[in-house]
Motif scaffolding. Structure first.
Motif, PDB file in Angstrom:
ATOM      1  N   ASN A 240       0.866  -1.181   0.000  1.00 14.59           N
ATOM      2  CA  ASN A 240       0.000   0.000   0.000  1.00 14.59           C
ATOM      3  C   ASN A 240       0.907   1.237   0.000  1.00 14.59           C
ATOM      4  O   ASN A 240       1.439   1.632   1.040  1.00 14.59           O
ATOM      5  CB  ASN A 240      -0.903  -0.013   1.232  1.00 14.59           C
ATOM      6  CG  ASN A 240      -2.044   0.972   1.089  1.00 14.59           C
ATOM      7  OD1 ASN A 240      -2.115   1.730   0.128  1.00 14.59           O
ATOM      8  ND2 ASN A 240      -2.940   0.975   2.061  1.00 14.59           N
ATOM      9  N   MET A 241       1.097   1.838  -1.162  1.00 17.25           N
ATOM     10  CA  MET A 241       2.067   2.902  -1.344  1.00 17.25           C
ATOM     11  C   MET A 241       1.350   4.209  -1.657  1.00 17.25           C
ATOM     12  O   MET A 241       0.608   4.294  -2.634  1.00 17.25           O
ATOM     13  CB  MET A 241       3.028   2.532  -2.484  1.00 17.25           C
ATOM     14  CG  MET A 241       4.352   3.282  -2.460  1.00 17.25           C
ATOM     15  SD  MET A 241       5.453   2.733  -3.799  1.00 17.25           S
ATOM     16  CE  MET A 241       5.708   1.019  -3.353  1.00 17.25           C
ATOM     17  N   ARG A 357      -1.732  -3.273  -3.544  1.00 22.15           N
ATOM     18  CA  ARG A 357      -3.111  -2.826  -3.485  1.00 22.15           C
ATOM     19  C   ARG A 357      -3.471  -2.065  -4.758  1.00 22.15           C
ATOM     20  O   ARG A 357      -2.607  -1.556  -5.488  1.00 22.15           O
ATOM     21  CB  ARG A 357      -3.311  -1.932  -2.275  1.00 22.15           C
ATOM     22  CG  ARG A 357      -2.953  -2.591  -0.960  1.00 22.15           C
ATOM     23  CD  ARG A 357      -3.945  -3.653  -0.570  1.00 22.15           C
ATOM     24  NE  ARG A 357      -5.229  -3.081  -0.186  1.00 22.15           N
ATOM     25  CZ  ARG A 357      -6.321  -3.785   0.075  1.00 22.15           C
ATOM     26  NH1 ARG A 357      -6.293  -5.106  -0.021  1.00 22.15           N
ATOM     27  NH2 ARG A 357      -7.444  -3.189   0.435  1.00 22.15           N
ATOM     28  N   LEU A 358      -4.770  -2.009  -5.003  1.00 20.06           N
ATOM     29  CA  LEU A 358      -5.254  -1.294  -6.184  1.00 20.06           C
ATOM     30  C   LEU A 358      -4.874   0.181  -6.127  1.00 20.06           C
ATOM     31  O   LEU A 358      -4.542   0.782  -7.161  1.00 20.06           O
ATOM     32  CB  LEU A 358      -6.772  -1.450  -6.293  1.00 20.06           C
ATOM     33  CG  LEU A 358      -7.458  -0.706  -7.444  1.00 20.06           C
ATOM     34  CD1 LEU A 358      -6.971  -1.222  -8.781  1.00 20.06           C
ATOM     35  CD2 LEU A 358      -8.968  -0.837  -7.325  1.00 20.06           C
ATOM     36  N   ILE A 631     -10.341  -3.837 -15.155  1.00 20.30           N
ATOM     37  CA  ILE A 631     -11.509  -4.134 -14.332  1.00 20.30           C
ATOM     38  C   ILE A 631     -11.022  -4.354 -12.909  1.00 20.30           C
ATOM     39  O   ILE A 631     -10.027  -5.062 -12.680  1.00 20.30           O
ATOM     40  CB  ILE A 631     -12.254  -5.375 -14.846  1.00 20.30           C
ATOM     41  CG1 ILE A 631     -12.692  -5.158 -16.301  1.00 20.30           C
ATOM     42  CG2 ILE A 631     -13.465  -5.693 -13.988  1.00 20.30           C
ATOM     43  CD1 ILE A 631     -13.279  -6.392 -16.947  1.00 20.30           C
ATOM     44  N   ALA A 632     -11.709  -3.735 -11.959  1.00 24.87           N
ATOM     45  CA  ALA A 632     -11.273  -3.801 -10.564  1.00 24.87           C
ATOM     46  C   ALA A 632     -12.464  -4.002  -9.648  1.00 24.87           C
ATOM     47  O   ALA A 632     -13.602  -3.661  -9.992  1.00 24.87           O
ATOM     48  CB  ALA A 632     -10.521  -2.533 -10.179  1.00 24.87           C
ATOM     49  N   ASP A 633     -12.175  -4.569  -8.500  1.00 25.34           N
ATOM     50  CA  ASP A 633     -13.142  -4.676  -7.408  1.00 25.34           C
ATOM     51  C   ASP A 633     -12.787  -3.588  -6.408  1.00 25.34           C
ATOM     52  O   ASP A 633     -11.860  -3.739  -5.601  1.00 25.34           O
ATOM     53  CB  ASP A 633     -13.060  -6.068  -6.771  1.00 25.34           C
ATOM     54  CG  ASP A 633     -14.178  -6.295  -5.753  1.00 25.34           C
ATOM     55  OD1 ASP A 633     -14.859  -5.303  -5.400  1.00 25.34           O
ATOM     56  OD2 ASP A 633     -14.351  -7.440  -5.310  1.00 25.34           O
ATOM     57  N   LEU A 639      -7.317  -5.965  -8.223  1.00 23.84           N
ATOM     58  CA  LEU A 639      -7.454  -6.004  -9.676  1.00 23.84           C
ATOM     59  C   LEU A 639      -8.169  -7.284 -10.081  1.00 23.84           C
ATOM     60  O   LEU A 639      -7.823  -8.375  -9.617  1.00 23.84           O
ATOM     61  CB  LEU A 639      -6.084  -5.945 -10.350  1.00 23.84           C
ATOM     62  CG  LEU A 639      -5.403  -4.582 -10.471  1.00 23.84           C
ATOM     63  CD1 LEU A 639      -3.981  -4.753 -10.996  1.00 23.84           C
ATOM     64  CD2 LEU A 639      -6.187  -3.668 -11.400  1.00 23.84           C
ATOM     65  N   VAL A 640      -9.142  -7.151 -10.939  1.00 20.49           N
ATOM     66  CA  VAL A 640      -9.828  -8.321 -11.494  1.00 20.49           C
ATOM     67  C   VAL A 640      -9.174  -8.734 -12.809  1.00 20.49           C
ATOM     68  O   VAL A 640      -8.958  -9.919 -13.067  1.00 20.49           O
ATOM     69  CB  VAL A 640     -11.328  -8.018 -11.693  1.00 20.49           C
ATOM     70  CG1 VAL A 640     -12.034  -9.199 -12.342  1.00 20.49           C
ATOM     71  CG2 VAL A 640     -11.974  -7.677 -10.357  1.00 20.49           C
TER      72      VAL A 640
END
Length: 734
Positions: A240-241, A357-358, A631-633, A639-640
């Motif tokens: 997580n940046m 993380r996204l 596509i992401a959740d 990441l999806v």
């Protein structure tokens, strides 16, 4: 048996043939690839971009470079010199005499072909007296005359001449080597050996070794392998940046280290200018002792990037270094995104560690936008436009206009927009409108399906889902007062479709209403201006039509009470259903074939990555509009599907994103996200609903292989009957 004879070129004739061919093989391809293209076309292109991009840094640098560069002139001079040498050698070769000539004894004796023996002897006697060595003649000439006389008078010599073209019979095969004889001369042997040793034992290994050492240090995207390993280490260490940490990791890349990249420089004046910039910027984690963030090259690159985002004025020397760092940053951030995707795939397949993380990957994309536009994250996207400063934003965000984005500015009426931007003159206002109109507007159409499945619309647990996204790019249209009925270009079409559907429903409900309320309204006489009241005659006609239709339908239903007619209707209905199913299958098959053909064409075609030039006031290099699509959740921050870098979107582009469906059944809410790598405030998020069903159970024995016992007995009976009949036929024949 004829021998072989090798001889070097004593006269230098064949060497000129070799040299001409060698020079031609170099000059002709070099002219095709290296001759400077039409500079007028580049000038015309820049001229066409001047109205919109005239204030961009990259545009001004390109104009200066085209005016100061002498590289095209040098290329032309070298290529013209090569063509001059090639033509000179060709002219020299054309003037060389042919060494090989067919031997003809009649020509040697100066006789016509078919001369008689007496004429040959008489001519030989005359020429021998003239060219005999004892008479002061040339010995070689006399030998040729004697050889020609023997060839015409001696039977064996004549046969050799007719068969082999030589009175002496078959001679040794001669091979000419297209090198001058002085190269193999004993006097020059040491010099030639020294040149060969220097060329093949020193120069060639050094060139190949240097190329190999440089090539193994870079990846396929021309990023240092050490930089990729550095990014992987820190993204693995910090999943997580935040943006500040991300800038530190970016500027620690080895591309900015002079020991790894000769383009990077550390100047003696950095010890004075860099600390001054640090004091002006404020808190940038200078005291952090974690390597490589504490190294001088990393600290300098970080200061230059932050000064670029703050749009600070710096010295000319630092400005040159800043342009180098800013120019390298988008490619490095793309490498960070690739590393994040690799770690995500490794975490999904192996496990054992946390994937990035996204928000980390999206921060990489946002930082790319910020660097291209030279803006901090908290700044307004309106500052991407020319002539906009911080003090001008108060006019835009006032309660009267509430303009906070580019879309809000476009949606204003022309009169309101001109009133809001009253701090701009006419020329500046026109320039702002031209730039705003050149910004991109992207529409997304998504289609969800499972390819290579019987029911492509049914998503089962664990199946591979394919989301086909069609991207369409248009220019951002500016609203004018003259076109009030024109819809906003970025307005979602689904909303318009919903509105039309609602209006249709309202109309249908109004039509279905009974005429009693209409009569009541007519009696009362209170009708609003938007309501339409039917005339009494029209109401009566409608009632008559309804009664007629009702009676006809009643009669039809009464007539259909017979069993035969009901069976016929059911058969017709089943036939129509079968036809509709067959038509649907054909449509699905055609759609599948078309999608396969599109994929094959996409694999074979090589599209240009030159799309549309980006409007960036502070980026030092011309950049093209590219996009990220994934596509992401967003609820789980994962990441999806991996981000797809769309680099060929000019007008329309079709992209397929694939991902495995969840293993558990239920409803899932994903997001299709489109992000620009160049502009702030133009990102789009579209919801994607996924309904996952339970997968069908696999059949152990397919019904088509189940043969009933009665059928097997019938087949055995038929076989036995056939055998008995054949035996009876044999007996009859006997």
């Amino acid at each position: 048996m004829a021998g072989q004879q090798f001889q070097y070129d004593d006269n230098g004739n064949t060497f000129f043939y070799f040299l001409t061919s060698f020079v031609g093989l170099i000059v002709i391809p070099a002219t095709y690839y290296l001759w400077p293209r039409d500079q007028n076309a580049e000038q015309l292109r820049l001229k066409s971009l001047r109205r919109v991009h005239g204030r961009c840094l990259w545009y001004r640098l390109r104009l200066m470079k085209s005016q100061q560069s002498i590289v095209p002139t040098l290329k032309k001079a070298v290529l013209l010199f090569g063509w001059a040498v090639f033509l000179l050698l060709a002219y020299k070769v054309s003037k060389l005499d042919r060494e090989y000539q067919e031997y003809n004894p009649y020509e040697v004796l100066n006789l016509d072909p078919g001369a008689s023996q007496s004429e040959i002897k008489k001519q030989y006697r005359v020429l021998s007296l003239k060219h005999h060595p004892d008479k002061g003649g040339d010995e070689a000439t006399f030998m040729r005359i004697a050889k020609a006389y023997a060839a015409l008078t001696n039977e064996q010599s004549r046969q050799n001449w007719e068969m082999y073209g030589n009175p002496d019979g078959p001679g040794a095969t001669s091979f000419g080597i297209a090198l001058p004889a002085w190269i193999v001369d004993q006097k020059n042997s040491m010099l030639v050996l020294l040149v060969y040793g220097l060329a093949f034992m020193v120069i060639l290994p050094v060139v190949v070794g240097t190329w190999w050492y440089r090539s193994i240090r870079y990846s396929g995207d021309q990023i240092l392998i050490n930089t990729t390993q550095l990014f992987m280490h820190f993204m693995y260490k910090t999943p997580n940046m935040n943006m500040k940490r991300l800038a530190m990791v970016l500027t620690a890349a080895f591309e900015f280290d002079p020991r790894s990249n000769k383009e990077a420089t550390i100047r003696p004046t950095d010890n004075i200018e860099v600390p001054q910039l640090i004091r002006e910027l404020g808190n940038i984690n200078v005291k952090k002792k974690e390597p490589p963030f504490c190294y001088p090259y990393s600290l300098k690159a970080r200061v230059l990037v932050l000064a670029h985002l703050a749009r600070m004025d710096i010295s000319e020397e630092l400005e040159e270094d800043q342009r180098f760092v800013v120019r390298k940053s988008p490619a490095l951030l793309q490498e960070m995104i690739n590393v994040g995707c690799q770690l995500t795939m490794m975490a999904n397949s192996r496990g054992g560690f946390h994937a990035p993380r996204l928000v980390t990957i999206e921060n990489c994309m946002k930082l790319t936008q910020m660097i291209v536009q030279g803006l901090q994250e908290s700044k307004s996207p309106l500052l991407q436009l020319p002539h906009f400063e911080e003090e001008h934003l108060r006019y835009c965000i006032s309660k009267k206009y509430k303009v906070r984005s580019l879309q809000d500015l476009v949606s204003l009426k022309d009169s309101d927009r001109r009133s809001m931007l009253r701090f701009l003159g006419e020329e500046k206002y026109d320039e702002v409108m031209a730039v705003l109109g050149s910004f991109p507007h992207i529409t997304m159409d998504t289609k969800l399906q499972v390819l290579d499945d019987e029911d492509s619309n049914n998503i089962t647990a664990g199946s591979i889902v394919t989301v086909t996204i069609t991207l369409s790019r248009k220019r951002m249209a500016v609203r004018n007062d003259t076109s009030k009925t024109k819809t906003k270009v970025w307005q979602n079409k689904s909303k318009g479709a919903k509105k039309t559907a609602k209006s249709k429903k309202k109309k249908l409900t109004k039509k279905k209403a009974t005429p009693a309320p209409a009569k009541a309204k007519q009696a009362n006489g209170n009708v609003t201006g938007n309501e339409v009241v039917a005339a009494p005659s029209a109401v009566k006609e409608e009632e008559d039509e309804v009664s007629d239709k009702g009676s006809e339908s009643d009669e039809g239903e009464a007539n259909k009470d017979s069993p035969s007619e009901r069976d016929e209707d059911s058969d017709k209905q089943s036939d129509t259903e079968v036809d509709e199913m067959a038509g649907d299958d054909e449509e699905e098959w055609e759609a599948l074939q078309q999608s396969i053909q599109r994929r094959e064409r996409a694999l074979l075609e090589t599209k240009s990555k030159v799309t549309h030039p980006v409007y960036s006031l502070y980026f030092p290099e011309e950049k093209q509009e590219w996009w990220w699509l994934y596509i992401a959740d967003r609820r789980d921050q994962t990441l999806v599907s991996m981000p797809y870098h769309v680099c060929t979107l000019k007008d329309t582009e079709e992209v397929e994103l694939k991902f495995p469906a969840p293993s558990k059944t239920g409803n899932y809410q994903y997001s299709v996200i489109l992000r620009s790598d160049s502009y702030l405030g133009l990102d789009q998020i579209k919801p994607l609903k996924l309904e996952v069903h339970e997968a069908k159970a696999m059949l152990d024995n397919h019904p088509q292989w189940d043969i009933p016992d009665t059928e097997e007995e019938d087949e055995e009976q038929e076989d036995s009957d056939g055998i008995e009949e054949s035996e009876d036929d044999d007996e009859d024949n006997d």
